[in-house]
Scaffold this active site. Structure first.
Site: not given
Length: 577
Positions: A279, A282, A299, A319, A358, A361, A366, A499
């Site tokens: 990251e 990037e 994230c 990102s 999650k 996710e 993807e 979190c």
């Protein structure tokens, strides 16, 4: 100085700040008044009627959650008449609630059980009147027969993610609390943050339980099953076993996972270090080469889902780095296949996460295959108890190498501002070409829901922002769209405090509990010898021996992803009606 009033509660005189409700005052004084609807910061209460008290001079009993104290007020909280009315109200609630305590996931954290004990109910001899309409087995699972219409979920979804998935429909016994048009949760634009689950007083809202699938994989002799756990799990998993919030229990957690039968135990913190390396690279590429700015962290799956559904014009700002969960899964699975010769179909990745999103996710096309099953912190605690494993009594153990070691930068991923601080530790070193001694970027820490900071790097000012809760994120996005602020990089976490306050964490998850968990992560950071992600020797070795260059072709193929626009509320309604 705040104005004060003098009141009497149960015959004792108190001088207290004015402008507070009877319930708030009693809570501070340690006087228990039952309630199943009021919750600090998200609920005005007044729905369940359990908190009634006797106020001298009032014609009827008053609801403590909505009645402010006045000078000279005399309050009785526990007279025989008050208890009798509370029992009647509670019987009505209980009759409309599906009681299945032995198998209910809320177990000892159920607030109905707490009230029942307080009121002295020896058993539940109440004629049931609830309608059993089955269970919506979405990731956020709804069981309407257990709903007591307290409306905490309605307020939570309006105030924290700011989406408004739930509504109150109908009147009296026929009233329901559910998504509009009785939509399944999976058919709504819910971003699966799970904050409604944490605040539900009963088992009406829970996360989809994946523990049986995990056990099936563990007991399959053909499978190599590896577990990994998120940063904030290490400061919360001890709570269901009587340990203090914020106590770091990495070694005991590793022992527990091995005792359950996992073949290998890795740490998602390794994935967090990997995320920062990719990251930060990037971000620097975007700054130097005119890429899309400001860049946003990616994230948090609740935040990513929010952008895809409600602010798709910001998708290019996200990102392209996968989350630490997905990065670790993709890396380990590819590594096992190519380096250890283990067939990909025989490798199973199970993560322990503080987050219900999650699970979503892991199901994204993807990211298909990076993570097979996700257990929340709560699910793991229930699973350990099923096998009579007391985490608090286990010895310390170490996670497997090379994917089990981490730096201090990785461990603060679990608290709001932590990803930004970790990224700055690496980005500042790389942009300055040296080793920046400052490690704590305190301007991005703290409970304020929207923060801005500037960092000077050899005369170049890098501006950043940090938001937690999506309502704060929405304010930030509007400010960016309106040109009111100019930043290079911003971090968003969907849940309060990040979190550590995730929707999959142990219940209760109050502001005080979340604060202690955050302190635990910062103390873990301070104890680490290495506190910058790019200094993790195992991360360096993985690049040297397997991935190649940071941001290179192989790293990009394994560690990066894409996003796409998904249906908004308006589009969902068009399909439903």
């Amino acid at each position: 100085m705040a104005e004060t009033v003098t009141i009497k509660i149960d015959g004792k005189k108190y001088t207290v700040e004015s402008g507070q409700t009877i319930l708030e005052i009693c809570k501070k004084l340690g006087i228990y008044i039952p309630t199943l609807c009021f919750m600090e910061e998200i609920s005005e209460g007044g729905h369940c009627g359990l908190c009634i008290v006797d106020v001298k001079g009032a014609k009827t009993f008053q609801r403590a959650c909505i009645t402010e104290v006045r000078d000279g007020m005399e309050i009785e909280t526990n007279t025989p008449a008050v208890r009798e009315v509370r029992k009647t109200v509670f019987e009505m609630i209980l009759a409309d609630h599906k009681v299945e305590c032995p198998v209910c996931k809320r177990d000892e954290t159920c607030e109905i059980r707490k009230v029942a004990k307080h009121l002295g109910f020896p058993d539940f001899e109440v004629e049931p009147i609830y309608r059993d309409e089955g269970v919506d087995n979405s990731i956020i699972s709804r069981e309407p027969a257990k709903c007591i219409k307290c409306q905490r979920c309605v307020n939570t979804c309006e105030l924290i993610p700011g989406i408004g998935i739930y509504g109150y429909f109908g009147k009296g016994h026929d009233a329901t609390v559910e998504p509009p048009e009785s939509l399944s949760m999976s058919d709504t634009p819910c971003i699966v943050c799970g904050q409604c689950v944490v605040r539900c007083p009963t088992g009406a809202l829970t996360e989809r339980d994946d523990t049986e699938k995990v056990l099936e994989a563990i007991y399959d002799p053909d499978k190599v099953v590896f577990a990994s756990f998120a940063p904030s799990v290490r400061v919360a998993i001890g709570e269901p076993f009587g340990m203090e919030p914020g106590e770091v229990v990495v070694g005991k957690l590793v022992s527990a996972l091995r005792k359950l039968g996992f073949d290998r135990v890795y740490d998602v913190n390794f994935g967090a270090d990997l995320t920062i390396v990719e990251e930060a690279n990037e971000l620097i590429e975007r700054i130097k080469n005119g890429g899309v700015l400001p860049m946003a962290t990616s994230c948090c799956p609740g935040w990513v889902s929010f952008v895809e559904r409600f602010y798709p014009e910001f998708i290019p700002n996200l990102s392209s780095c996968k989350s630490p969960q997905a990065m670790l899964g993709a890396l380990v699975k590819n590594y096992m296949k190519e380096v250890e010769g283990i067939p990909e179909e025989n490798v199973v990745h199970v993560t322990i996460m503080p987050c219900t999103a999650k699970k979503y996710e892991a199901s994204r096309p993807e990211l298909s295959g990076d993570t097979d099953y996700v257990l929340t912190t709560r699910e793991l605690a229930r699973l350990l108890k099923r096998f009579d494993i007391d985490l608090s009594k286990l010895p310390e153990d170490e996670a497997d190498k090379p994917f089990g070691d981490y730096t201090g930068a990785a461990t603060i991923f679990g608290v709001t501002g932590g990803v930004m601080e970790a990224a700055l530790r690496t980005a500042v070193d790389w942009l300055s070409g040296g080793t920046f001694e400052k490690l704590e970027f305190t301007a991005v820490r703290g409970v304020e829901d929207l923060k801005f900071a500037e960092v000077d790097i050899n005369g170049t000012t890098v501006r950043v922002a940090v938001a937690h809760t999506l309502s704060a994120a929405e304010r930030l996005l509007q400010m960016i769209k309106n040109g009111e602020v100019e930043v290079h990089f911003f971090e968003v976490m969907a849940c309060p405090g990040g979190c550590v306050g995730g929707g999959g964490q142990p219940i209760p998850s109050t502001a005080e509990v979340v604060r202690k968990r955050a302190e635990g992560l910062y103390s873990d950071d301070e104890r680490r010898v290495l506190r910058k992600s790019h200094e993790n020797p195992y991360v360096k070795a993985v690049y040297e021996k397997y991935l190649g260059a940071i941001g290179g072709e192989k790293a990009h193929h394994i560690l990066h992803t894409t996003y796409r626009k998904r249906p908004s509320w308006e589009e969902v309604f068009k399909r439903a009606v």
